[in-house]
Design a protein around this motif. Sequence first.
Motif, mmCIF file in Angstrom:
data_model
loop_
_atom_site.group_PDB
_atom_site.id
_atom_site.type_symbol
_atom_site.label_atom_id
_atom_site.label_comp_id
_atom_site.label_asym_id
_atom_site.label_seq_id
_atom_site.Cartn_x
_atom_site.Cartn_y
_atom_site.Cartn_z
ATOM 1 N N THR A 154 0.828 -1.188 0.000
ATOM 2 C CA THR A 154 0.000 0.000 0.000
ATOM 3 C C THR A 154 0.867 1.244 0.000
ATOM 4 O O THR A 154 2.045 1.188 0.351
ATOM 5 C CB THR A 154 -0.930 -0.003 1.243
ATOM 6 N N ALA A 196 -0.046 3.662 1.927
ATOM 7 C CA ALA A 196 -0.275 4.228 3.259
ATOM 8 C C ALA A 196 1.053 4.317 4.006
ATOM 9 O O ALA A 196 1.935 3.474 3.830
ATOM 10 C CB ALA A 196 -1.273 3.367 4.032
ATOM 11 N N GLN A 251 0.958 4.238 9.995
ATOM 12 C CA GLN A 251 -0.476 3.973 9.861
ATOM 13 C C GLN A 251 -0.720 2.490 9.559
ATOM 14 O O GLN A 251 -1.642 1.883 10.105
ATOM 15 C CB GLN A 251 -1.043 4.860 8.753
ATOM 16 N N VAL A 252 0.107 1.899 8.718
ATOM 17 C CA VAL A 252 -0.031 0.474 8.390
ATOM 18 C C VAL A 252 0.277 -0.374 9.621
ATOM 19 O O VAL A 252 -0.450 -1.323 9.943
ATOM 20 C CB VAL A 252 0.885 0.094 7.213
ATOM 21 N N ALA A 290 -2.649 -0.261 11.890
ATOM 22 C CA ALA A 290 -3.792 -0.997 11.342
ATOM 23 C C ALA A 290 -3.613 -2.506 11.504
ATOM 24 O O ALA A 290 -4.562 -3.218 11.847
ATOM 25 C CB ALA A 290 -3.993 -0.642 9.871
ATOM 26 N N ARG A 346 -9.056 0.197 7.580
ATOM 27 C CA ARG A 346 -8.480 0.966 8.693
ATOM 28 C C ARG A 346 -7.622 2.142 8.219
ATOM 29 O O ARG A 346 -7.583 3.176 8.877
ATOM 30 C CB ARG A 346 -7.646 0.056 9.584
ATOM 31 N N THR A 347 -6.922 1.991 7.089
ATOM 32 C CA THR A 347 -6.056 3.078 6.609
ATOM 33 C C THR A 347 -6.785 4.027 5.665
ATOM 34 O O THR A 347 -6.379 5.175 5.517
ATOM 35 C CB THR A 347 -4.818 2.530 5.873
#
Length: 194
Positions: free
Chosen positions: A2, A4, A8-9, A12, A56-57
Amino acid sequence: MTKAPLAQVRDAVHAGQVGGFVAPDPLGTIVLFDSPRGSRSSSRRLARPAADLVRRTGVPAWMLLANESLAEATMLSPDAGQQSLQWAADWQPPEDPAEYLSDRKAWDVYCGEIATAYGRPEQGSELALIRNDPVPGRPRPLVADLLRQVCRVFDLPDVAVGRSLLVGDEPGLYEAERVDATQRGLLGRLLARS
């Protein structure tokens, strides 16, 4: 994988039900989820934690799977769900020219839809060029190489291709960090209460 951000990952994956390894790359963040429980692993069972990560992201992601005979690239989007492309190593296109043209047009349209759902509609025609039709005098590309081409089209790290926790316990990626999930599903939560 991703686009992201790493933090953040990591958050998540930690908040989800399936742990794994998270690795940074200049082109994105790579996640190798733990192998699903059970005797057989399937793309559907692996797509669940990936879809949870996307939810979630809020950032689209690609799930890439391959063995010797089949490659699958699944695009997961918070808005458009998931769409998969598959390439079989022994693929033979239709011999009838009209049927081939119809098949090719459908493939091109579908690739355009996937690129649009990912947020990169301008990449649809380039995605559609990733094919493994036999060409006289040339060897077919390996199915894993087709996944690397998907990574190139969307500027994603191709170093994750061929890495998997389905066949071993180590990610084989530089700077990969183990992230355990805090949610353990309904049974895990019930056992934790007792």
